[in-house]
Design a protein around this motif. Structure first.
Motif, short mmCIF file in Angstrom:
data_model
loop_
_atom_site.label_atom_id
_atom_site.label_comp_id
_atom_site.label_asym_id
_atom_site.label_seq_id
_atom_site.Cartn_x
_atom_site.Cartn_y
_atom_site.Cartn_z
N THR A 162 -18.18 -10.66 -19.27
CA THR A 162 -17.26 -11.79 -19.42
C THR A 162 -16.69 -12.16 -18.05
N LEU A 163 -16.29 -13.42 -17.93
CA LEU A 163 -15.76 -13.95 -16.67
C LEU A 163 -14.33 -14.43 -16.88
N ASP A 164 -13.52 -14.36 -15.81
CA ASP A 164 -12.19 -14.95 -15.90
C ASP A 164 -12.30 -16.46 -15.83
N SER A 165 -11.19 -17.15 -16.07
CA SER A 165 -11.24 -18.62 -16.15
C SER A 165 -11.69 -19.26 -14.84
N ALA A 166 -11.40 -18.60 -13.71
CA ALA A 166 -11.82 -19.14 -12.41
C ALA A 166 -13.20 -18.65 -12.00
N GLN A 167 -13.82 -17.81 -12.85
CA GLN A 167 -15.16 -17.26 -12.61
C GLN A 167 -15.25 -16.50 -11.28
N ARG A 168 -14.14 -15.82 -10.92
CA ARG A 168 -14.11 -15.02 -9.70
C ARG A 168 -14.28 -13.53 -9.99
N TYR A 169 -13.92 -13.14 -11.23
CA TYR A 169 -14.04 -11.73 -11.60
C TYR A 169 -14.81 -11.61 -12.91
N LYS A 170 -15.49 -10.49 -13.05
CA LYS A 170 -16.27 -10.22 -14.26
C LYS A 170 -15.84 -8.89 -14.83
N ARG A 171 -16.12 -8.72 -16.12
CA ARG A 171 -15.79 -7.45 -16.80
C ARG A 171 -16.91 -7.11 -17.75
N LEU A 172 -17.29 -5.83 -17.76
CA LEU A 172 -18.28 -5.37 -18.71
C LEU A 172 -17.64 -5.35 -20.09
N LEU A 225 -25.24 -15.58 -8.40
CA LEU A 225 -26.43 -16.44 -8.53
C LEU A 225 -26.47 -17.09 -9.91
N PHE A 226 -26.14 -16.29 -10.94
CA PHE A 226 -26.22 -16.80 -12.31
C PHE A 226 -25.05 -17.71 -12.64
N VAL A 227 -23.91 -17.49 -11.99
CA VAL A 227 -22.77 -18.37 -12.21
C VAL A 227 -23.00 -19.73 -11.58
N ARG A 228 -23.65 -19.72 -10.40
CA ARG A 228 -23.96 -21.01 -9.76
C ARG A 228 -25.05 -21.78 -10.51
N ASP A 229 -25.95 -21.07 -11.18
CA ASP A 229 -27.06 -21.71 -11.90
C ASP A 229 -27.10 -21.16 -13.32
N PRO A 230 -26.15 -21.58 -14.17
CA PRO A 230 -26.02 -21.00 -15.51
C PRO A 230 -27.05 -21.55 -16.51
N ARG A 231 -28.23 -20.92 -16.54
CA ARG A 231 -29.29 -21.24 -17.49
C ARG A 231 -30.02 -19.95 -17.83
N VAL A 232 -30.85 -20.02 -18.88
CA VAL A 232 -31.65 -18.85 -19.24
C VAL A 232 -32.64 -18.58 -18.12
N LEU A 289 -23.35 -17.79 -21.55
CA LEU A 289 -22.52 -17.88 -22.76
C LEU A 289 -21.48 -18.97 -22.51
N ARG A 290 -21.56 -20.05 -23.33
CA ARG A 290 -20.65 -21.18 -23.16
C ARG A 290 -19.94 -21.47 -24.48
N THR A 291 -18.67 -21.86 -24.32
CA THR A 291 -17.93 -22.42 -25.46
C THR A 291 -17.16 -23.61 -24.93
N GLY A 292 -17.30 -24.75 -25.65
CA GLY A 292 -16.62 -25.96 -25.23
C GLY A 292 -17.02 -26.38 -23.82
N GLY A 293 -18.27 -26.13 -23.45
CA GLY A 293 -18.75 -26.50 -22.13
C GLY A 293 -18.29 -25.58 -21.01
N GLN A 294 -17.50 -24.53 -21.31
CA GLN A 294 -16.97 -23.59 -20.31
C GLN A 294 -17.80 -22.32 -20.31
N LEU A 295 -18.28 -21.91 -19.13
CA LEU A 295 -19.02 -20.67 -19.00
C LEU A 295 -18.03 -19.49 -19.07
N ILE A 296 -18.18 -18.66 -20.12
CA ILE A 296 -17.24 -17.54 -20.29
C ILE A 296 -17.89 -16.19 -20.03
N GLY A 297 -19.26 -16.17 -19.90
CA GLY A 297 -19.89 -14.88 -19.66
C GLY A 297 -21.40 -15.00 -19.61
N LEU A 298 -22.05 -13.82 -19.59
CA LEU A 298 -23.50 -13.74 -19.50
C LEU A 298 -24.00 -12.65 -20.44
N LEU A 299 -25.12 -12.97 -21.15
CA LEU A 299 -25.81 -11.97 -21.94
C LEU A 299 -27.02 -11.51 -21.13
#
Length: 695
Positions: A46-56, A86-93, A127-137
């Motif tokens: 998961t990512l924080d709202s500013a996408q600067r930190y991640k958490r397992l 890299l994945f935050v800058r290019d959020p696709r499968v 992982l997106r909700t409401g167009g906001q990237l909230i994390g990665l699977l």
């Protein structure tokens, strides 16, 4: 869309809508995804709202022990300088070969550990909700997955459903956390209001915080100005999960402990969170952190300042052996408890101080009532002779100060009365004057009387005992017959005079006492020093302001006023009629040498009031006493030696007591010395009990 894919999406959608347990939900997701997409490891970041930190957020393995996830800032890891950027800058499968990224990220530990296990291939789903990237699977596999465009599109849809699940789980976690936070705050508040026992109170606080913030150490520490820190309440978690108090003595023998504690205390001036590598980095700079890491295995620490004022500062510290033990949310929770804990500590300080003062006043009351009933009165300090006027002048000069006074004079000259005058005329008069006769106790008990002892310090020490110095804090202590102190105790008394501190026997805590010392002796201490019986350094410490009391034979003009004073007092006390004093009796009393000085005169007059029946006072046995110990030698005759004078002095006392040595009416009381000491001197001088009793 194939039937199997549609069924999977429906199943996941229903599971997300009905399952509230995070672990159960992602167990179902993992099982279903493995039916379509083979993988060896799955994780959700998961990512924080500013996408600067991640958490397992969640991870799962097939047949392997999960690798330890390194943590830095409160369970969060920076996105920058990691493959995640890299994945935050290019959020696709995306499908990647991990080995292609190791050159750019050689120290990224998850990739290092995966490669060690021959896991080289990674599929990443945004992982997106409401167009906001909230994390990665993230799904990792040992074999390269052969995914078709349709599979990638399915993963996009699955990612949207998983994002909803993650979002719901995060919301539930937040709600659950707030509920636990309120529960802990309420519990801690109730605890802090329920007890005034320091250990019991904060042990319960530690247990309550541990319910939501698991910890291995709970500590409230205080730093007083210019001293090392000290524990106010400290506990360590035991193997069974309970908390046991820690003793400050655990630091005994640790080199440079005080300096290490002082330098570390400064880092808690602001709320502090040290986890994982951050704690290890701080341990390189602060020796105390390094010590706790090596000694206790500490790998994480959380600290909150409680208060700082002109006299002291206090902090709350939690520690754990787990490097990822604490988060910023934990820090916020503990910081929120700080005002309540601060108030409780200040209330405890006040309560303990009041209890200490109450106990001291109770001890002083008991002591003073006993003193009032057993000691002479200051009004007995009577005399208009020039030598006594000089004594009174010196008392007035030194009384207002804290200067140590040494009173010298023969037994019975009124040394205790001088001590009381010094105390009553000083600024300390509102507190107690505590008396200790250094000759009245065996040597092995004097130290306990002076400094006190802890329970179990020696055989027979069934309870803690408060010593005379501690009892006299704020007042004065009168050490009578100080010349009788054994040499080893003289050294300990010297330390108290120099440093104003001591320890109870069997204790480790240094006790400071503000005490004015008044000492007295009937010995010539200069001679005792020369003979090696008294320490020269202690003598000079005591003899700052000497006061010499003259013997009664040196001030015969004071005998008559002293007699009239004692007669008036005893007549009133006993309800006896006032009787006359014959002139011949007065002359005889004035001519007598009074080896027992004023005390002997007092006893003679008390006995006369008791036995007299007619119009005049009768002094039965007084003639025999005067013959046994005349004041001076015959005219022109040789002076008696000191040994002969001492022998006559003791004989006179024995005549007065009909040969009795000990007991309330014995010669030892009259001479104000220990009965054993008197018997030893009698043996030395050749005075036998049979002779005394029959004389």
């Amino acid at each position: 869309m194939p039937q199997s894919e549609e069924s999977l999406l429906l199943y996941l959608n229903e599971a997300i809508a009905t399952t509230r347990s995070k672990d159960k939900l992602f167990q179902l997701v993992t099982e279903k995804l493995r039916l379509i997409f083979p993988f060896d490891m799955i994780a959700i970041i998961t990512l924080d709202s500013a996408q600067r930190y991640k958490r397992l957020f969640m991870r799962d393995y097939l047949g392997e022990v999960p690798y330890p996830m390194p943590q830095t800032v409160a369970g969060m890891m920076p996105v920058e300088n990691s493959p995640t950027e890299l994945f935050v800058r290019d959020p696709r499968v995306q499908q990647i070969d991990i080995r292609e990224l190791t050159a750019d990220y050689p120290d990224f530990m998850p990739f290092v550990l995966l490669e060690q296990r021959k896991v080289h291939y990674l599929t990443v789903v945004p992982l997106r909700t409401g167009g906001q990237l909230i994390g990665l699977l993230c799904m990792a596999a040992r074999r390269a997955p052969a995914l078709l465009p349709a599979d990638l599109a399915l993963l996009e849809k699955i990612g949207s459903l998983v994002a909803v699940a993650v979002n719901n789980a995060l919301a539930f976690e937040e709600i659950a956390w707030r509920e636990r936070e309120k529960s802990v705050q309420l519990s801690v508040t109730n605890v802090l209001l329920s007890s005034k026992d320091r250990q019991a109170l904060f042990q319960t606080v530690a247990e309550e915080i541990n319910r939501i913030v698991p910890l291995d150490y709970f500590g409230l520490r205080i730093q007083r100005r210019e001293t090392a820190t000290e524990g106010f309440a400290e506990f360590a978690k035991q193997p069974d999960g309970t908390f046991a108090p820690l003793e400050e003595s655990r630091w005994d023998g640790v080199a440079n402990r005080e300096q290490m504690q002082r330098e570390t205390f400064g880092i808690f001036s602001q709320p502090l969170l040290l986890t994982g590598p951050d704690y290890e980095l701080a341990a390189r700079r602060y020796r105390m952190l390094q010590y706790t890491m090596e000694k206790n295995g500490t790998r994480a620490m959380l600290g909150v300042p409680l208060w700082t004022d002109d006299t002291q500062a206090a902090v709350l510290v939690l520690a754990s052996r787990r490097p990822d033990a604490f988060t910023t949310a934990d820090l916020d929770l503990v910081a929120g408890l700080a005002p309540q804990i601060t108030l409780a500590m200040r209330n405890l300080f006040a309560f303990e101080q009041i209890e200490a003062l109450r106990a001291q006043l109770e001890r002083e009351k008991t002591y003073l009532l006993d003193e009032i009933n057993t000691t002479a009165k200051f009004e007995d300090f009577i005399g208009t002779s020039p030598v006594m006027q000089l004594v009174q002048t010196r008392i007035r000069q030194v009384a207002p100060t804290d200067t140590t006074v040494l009173i010298q004079g023969e037994t019975g000259t009124g040394k205790e009365l001088v001590a009381r005058a010094l105390h009553n005329l000083s600024p300390r008069k509102e507190r107690a004057l505590i008396k200790l006769n250094c000759a009245a106790l065996p040597a092995q008990l004097i130290e306990s009387e002076l400094f006190g002892h802890e329970k179990g310090a020696f055989t027979g020490a069934h309870d803690r005992r408060i010593g005379k110095f501690e009892l006299a804090d704020g007042g004065s202590i009168f050490l009578d017959e100080v010349g009788e102190l054994p040499l080893d105790l003289q050294a300990k008394l010297l330390r108290v005079l120099q440093e104003k501190e001591f320890e109870r026997i069997g204790g480790r805590r240094v006790i400071r006492a503000d005490v004015r010392v008044i000492a007295a002796t009937n010995r010539v201490l200069e001679e005792e020093v020369a003979a090696g019986h008294f320490r020269a350094d202690l003598y000079y410490r005591l003899n700052v302001f000497p006061i010499r009391l003259p013997a009664l034979r040196e001030r015969t003009e004071d005998i008559e006023p002293l007699m009239r004073h004692f007669l008036e007092r005893f007549t009133k006390q006993m309800g006896k009629p006032v009787r006359g004093l014959r002139e011949r009796d007065l002359r005889a009393l004035q001519q007598y040498g009074w080896p027992g000085n004023v005390r002997e005169l007092e006893h003679v007059l008390e006995q006369a009031v008791i036995v007299s029946q007619g119009p005049f006072l009768e002094f039965q046995g007084f003639a025999a006493a005067t013959q046994a110990a005349p004041a001076t030698s015959d005219a022109g005759g040789p002076l008696k030696t000191l040994r002969e004078q001492e022998r006559d002095h003791i004989l006179a006392a024995l005549h007065r007591t009909n040969g009795r040595v000990s007991g309330p009416n014995g010669a030892a009381v009259l001479l104000d010395i220990n009965p054993k000491t008197l018997e030893a001197r009698m043996k030395k001088l050749g005075i036998r009990r049979t002779v005394e009793a029959g004389t």
